[in-house]
Design an enzyme around this catalytic site. Structure first.
Site, PDB file in Angstrom:
ATOM      1  CB  SER A 123      -0.946  -0.066   1.199  1.00 23.66           C
ATOM      2  OG  SER A 123      -1.838   0.991   1.186  1.00 23.66           O
TER       3      SER A 123
ATOM      4  CG  ASP B  35      -3.572   3.589  -1.031  1.00 24.39           C
ATOM      5  OD1 ASP B  35      -4.203   3.303  -2.074  1.00 24.39           O
ATOM      6  OD2 ASP B  35      -3.553   2.838  -0.042  1.00 24.39           O
TER       7      ASP B  35
ATOM      8  NE  ARG C 187      -6.346   3.050  16.506  1.00 23.19           N
ATOM      9  CZ  ARG C 187      -5.507   2.936  15.468  1.00 23.19           C
ATOM     10  NH1 ARG C 187      -4.919   4.010  14.944  1.00 23.19           N
ATOM     11  NH2 ARG C 187      -5.252   1.762  14.940  1.00 23.19           N
TER      12      ARG C 187
ATOM     13  N   GLY D  61      -1.994  -0.106  14.674  1.00 20.91           N
ATOM     14  CA  GLY D  61      -2.007  -1.516  14.293  1.00 20.91           C
ATOM     15  C   GLY D  61      -0.946  -1.819  13.246  1.00 20.91           C
TER      16      GLY D  61
ATOM     17  CG  ASP E 150      -6.656   0.120  -0.204  1.00 22.54           C
ATOM     18  OD1 ASP E 150      -5.891   1.114  -0.153  1.00 22.54           O
ATOM     19  OD2 ASP E 150      -6.602  -0.813   0.621  1.00 22.54           O
TER      20      ASP E 150
HETATM   21  C1  16G Z   1      -4.506  -0.160   7.731  1.00 21.49           C
HETATM   22  C2  16G Z   1      -5.975  -0.290   7.459  1.00 21.49           C
HETATM   23  C3  16G Z   1      -6.651   1.060   7.487  1.00 21.49           C
HETATM   24  C4  16G Z   1      -6.358   1.792   8.768  1.00 21.49           C
HETATM   25  C5  16G Z   1      -4.862   1.834   9.038  1.00 21.49           C
HETATM   26  C6  16G Z   1      -4.628   2.338  10.434  1.00 21.49           C
HETATM   27  C7  16G Z   1      -7.120  -1.787   5.928  1.00 21.49           C
HETATM   28  C8  16G Z   1      -7.224  -2.277   4.511  1.00 21.49           C
HETATM   29  N1  16G Z   1      -6.190  -0.870   6.141  1.00 21.49           N
HETATM   30  O1  16G Z   1      -3.869   0.519   6.696  1.00 21.49           O
HETATM   31  O2  16G Z   1      -8.030   0.859   7.356  1.00 21.49           O
HETATM   32  O3  16G Z   1      -6.844   3.102   8.721  1.00 21.49           O
HETATM   33  O4  16G Z   1      -4.329   0.525   8.947  1.00 21.49           O
HETATM   34  O5  16G Z   1      -3.285   2.287  10.719  1.00 21.49           O
HETATM   35  O6  16G Z   1      -7.838  -2.210   6.815  1.00 21.49           O
HETATM   36  P1  16G Z   1      -2.759   2.461  12.194  1.00 21.49           P
HETATM   37  O7  16G Z   1      -3.365   1.367  13.025  1.00 21.49           O
HETATM   38  O8  16G Z   1      -1.297   2.402  12.070  1.00 21.49           O
HETATM   39  O9  16G Z   1      -3.224   3.805  12.666  1.00 21.49           O
HETATM   40 MG    MG Z   2      -3.909   0.936   0.472  1.00 24.74          MG
END
Ligand code: 16G
Ligand code: MG
Length: 532
Positions: A65, A279, A498, A501, A283
Site C-alpha cells: 500500500s 495510495d 490508541r 495496528g 484502495d
Molecule cells: C490499515 C488499514 C486502514 C487503517 C490503518 C490504520 C485496511 C485495509 N487498512 O492501513 O483501514 O486506517 O491501517 O493504521 O484495513 P494504524 O493502526 O497504524 O493507525
Molecule cells: Mg492501500
C-alpha cells in the site's frame, strides 16, 4: 504425500529463527526481503481456506500500500471479495511462525485436522500484486507453496487491491457480479459511469488532476479513462511513473497529502481546481484543492462519506423508496462531519475501531451503509434487501422513474467488496456533476474542526488498551482520567490515544474549536502518553 512435498518446498523458503510475524490490520507487511517465508506459508493458508469453503476461490494480494518501496506485504481475500475472516488471521500468524519446515508441515496438518478440512479436494486461488520490484520473487514463493499442495491458481499480474477483490467476487458468483478479469472491472464501472453521465445529459464540471502515487493505480486509471472516453472523463493523470520503483509513494499519494496537508509537487494546478490522490494499491482516495487565496483544503474520507450519503438519500427520496441509510466512521472522523450527518442529513452514525474490516462489518447493518475512514478508505454497501427493493419498485411518475434508474446504476458504479479509490473517484465525479458543484460547494457542506494527529513512540504500545471504538483507554489505568480532565478545558475539545495496528507507536488525535487549541491539546495528551 503433501507432507513431504511441503517440507521439501518449504526448505527453499526458510524462516529466520529470530523473526516473529503477525497478520495485522492489513495482512503481513514488512521489509520485502523478510517476506519470502511468509509468502510461502500464506500459500498454504490460502489453499486450506479454499478447501474449507468447498473449493471457493480465495484471493492473495501482494502489496504494501502506502509504505516505502522497500516494503511489501500480503493479504488474503475471502470468497465474496471481503477481507479474511478474523479467526483465519490467527491461523495465518501461527503457520507463519512455525520454526522449521517439519514444524510447518505439522502445523498445516494440525490445522486441517482441527477444522476438518479435506486436503485432497481442489483448492483455488487468484493472485494479484502491486508494482513493487519485489513482487515477482514473492509471487514465486507463494506459487511454490500452491504447487506443493496441488492448488490451482490464476495470476492476474499487476492489479489494484480492489480489482483483485472484485475478481474474487466475480468468480465465486459465477459472473453475476461482473466478468472476472481486469477488463471486466473497467467495463462494469465505466459503463455505469457513462450511463449516469451521458444518459442524463450531465457534464463533468471541469478537468481535474489525479495523483496515482507512482503505483498500480496509474496504469489502472489510464485504462479506465481510455475506456470511458475523454468527452465525459477529463482527467489529468500525474505521478504515474511505475517504471521507476523508487518513486512509489515518494512525495505523492493519499498518505503524503493527508499528513503534509499540501499538494504533491507534481500536481501543478490553479487555485480552485479539484485534485485527488490514490495510495500505492489504490484502495484509498482523498480529494483536495487550493482555494481562491491559495490555501490548501482537504476533502477527506469524511467529506466523501457525507457527499455520498446525502446524494443517495436524495435519490431514495425522489424515487419514493424507503431505505435505511446509515454512515459508519471511526474515532478519527472530524466532529463536524458527525454532527452534519446526524443533524443536517438526519442519518444514524456508527463508530467502529480503525480498520476497513470493522467498518465494513458495521455497514452491513443498514440497507445502504456508507463507510469511510477519514484517511480515505471506504465504500457504499447496498444490502440484498435494498437491491431487491430498488429493482422491484414500479415507478408512478417520470421523475420517480428517473431517480430509480440512477439508483440502480449507482449500485454498479460502486465496488461492493471493499473500499476502492477508482470506484470512489467515479462516484464523486458523478455526484459533483449532478449537483453542478465545484470543490468549494462540496467543501462548504460543513467546516472541519481544527485537528491534530501526533505519533508518539512508547516503550510498549501493547499496554494501551481501548474501549468504546477506541475512543477511550481502559489501560494504563489513570491515563484516560487525565485526558478527560484536559479535554474539558477546550472548547469543542475531543482527544483519544490508541496503539497503531501497523507501526510501533501510539497515535494521538485531538480536535478543538481553534487551531491553537487543537495543537495544544494534542501535544499535552501526547506528553501523558509518552510517559509509558
Ligand atoms: C490499515 C488499514 C486502514 C487503517 C490503518 C490504520 C485496511 C485495509 N487498512 O492501513 O483501514 O486506517 O491501517 O493504521 O484495513 P494504524 O493502526 O497504524 O493507525
Ligand atoms: Mg492501500
Amino acid at each position: 504425500m503433501p507432507h513431504e512435498k511441503i517440507i521439501e518446498a518449504s526448505s527453499k523458503h526458510p524462516k529466520p529463527a529470530d523473526r516473529k510475524f503477525t497478520y495485522g490490520t492489513a495482512g503481513f507487511r514488512m521489509k520485502a526481503d523478510l517476506l519470502d517465508p511468509v509468502m510461502f506459508r500464506v500459500g498454504l493458508v490460502a489453499a486450506l481456506r479454499s478447501q474449507k469453503l468447498n473449493s471457493a476461490t480465495i484471493g492473495v494480494m501482494i502489496t504494501a500500500s502506502h509504505n516505502v518501496p522497500a516494503d511489501n506485504g500480503v493479504k488474503l481475500v475471502d470468497p465474496m471479495g471481503e477481507m479474511l475472516e478474523p479467526a483465519w488471521e490467527v491461523y495465518s500468524t501461527t503457520l507463519s511462525n512455525a520454526a522449521t519446515d517439519e514444524e510447518l508441515a505439522a502445523e498445516y496438518q494440525k490445522l486441517a485436522d482441527q477444522l476438518k478440512i479435506d486436503t485432497t479436494r481442489s483448492a483455488k486461488v487468484v493472485i494479484g500484486r502491486d508494482t513493487r520490484e519485489s513482487g515477482p520473487a514473492l509471487l514465486k514463493a507463494l506459487t511454490d507453496a500452491l504447487d506443493a499442495v496441488g492448488a490451482e491458481y490464476e495470476d492476474h499480474g499487476i492489479v489494484t487491491t480492489p480489482q483483485l477483490h472484485y475478481i474474487v467476487r466475480c468468480i465465486n458468483t459465477h459472473g453475476l457480479y461482473g466478468n472476472p478479469h481486469e477488463n471486466g472491472y473497467y467495463e462494469k464501472l465505466g459503463d455505469a459511469y457513462k450511463q449516469l453521465m451521458k444518459a442524463h445529459g450531465v457534464k463533468q464540471p471541469t478537468k481535474f488532476t489525479v495523483d496515482c502515487a507512482n503505483g498500480v493505480g496509474a496504469p489502472a486509471l489510464h485504462k479506465l479513462a481510455e475506456y470511458i472516453g475523454s468527452d465525459i472523463f477529463q482527467v489529468e493523470i500525474v505521478n504515474d511513473q511505475i517504471n521507476e520503483p523508487s518513486k512509489l509513494n515518494f512525495q505523492c499519494g493519499a498518505d503524503f497529502v493527508k499528513t503534509q496537508q499540501r499538494l504533491p509537487p507534481a500536481s501543478k494546478v490553479e487555485n480552485m481546481v479539484r485534485c485527488a490522490s490514490l495510495d500505492g494499491d489504490a484502495d484509498r482516495l482523498i480529494y483536495y484543492y487550493n482555494d481562491d487565496k491559495g490555501n490548501f483544503r482537504l476533502l477527506d474520507g469524511d467529506k466523501i462519506a457525507t457527499l455520498a450519503a446525502s446524494f443517495i438519500g436524495g435519490l431514495a427520496k425522489d424515487a419514493n423508496i424507503d431505505l435505511n441509510i446509515g454512515v459508519v466512521q471511526t474515532a478519527y472522523a472530524n466532529g463536524s462531519s458527525t454532527d452534519y450527518i446526524k443533524k443536517i442529513l438526519g442519518l444514524p452514525v456508527i463508530c467502529t475501531p480503525t480498520g476497513v474490516k470493522h467498518l465494513h462489518h458495521a455497514a452491513l447493518a443498514f440497507d445502504v451503509g456508507v463507510y469511510f475512514e477519514a484517511n480515505g478508505h471506504g465504500t457504499v454497501l447496498f444490502s440484498n434487501n435494498a437491491i431487491e427493493k430498488i429493482q422491484e419498485l414500479e415507478p408512478e411518475s417520470p421523475g420517480q422513474a428517473e431517480s430509480l434508474k440512477k439508483l440502480r446504476i449507482f449500485i454498479d458504479l460502486i465496488n461492493q467488496t471493499v473500499g476502492d479509490a477508482l470506484s470512489d473517484l467515479l462516484m464523486v465525479e458523478v455526484i459533483l456533476a449532478h449537483k453542478h458543484w465545484g470543490p468549494k460547494e462540496w467543501d462548504n457542506n460543513y467546516t472541519d474542526l481544527p485537528n491534530r494527529l501526533v505519533r508518539v513512540e512508547v516503550t510498549d504500545r501493547t499496554v494501551f488498551k481501548t474501549t468504546d471504538a477506541e475512543r477511550r483507554l481502559i489501560e494504563p489505568a489513570t491515563v484516560q482520567k487525565k485526558i478527560d480532565e484536559l479535554v474539558l478545558k477546550y472548547s469543542k475539545g475531543r482527544a483519544f490515544a490508541r496503539a497503531s495496528g501497523t507501526e510501533d507507536a501510539v497515535r494521538v488525535y485531538a480536535e478543538a474549536a481553534t487551531r491553537g487549541e487543537a495543537e495544544e491539546l494534542a501535544r499535552l495528551v501526547a506528553e501523558i502518553v509518552a510517559q509509558y
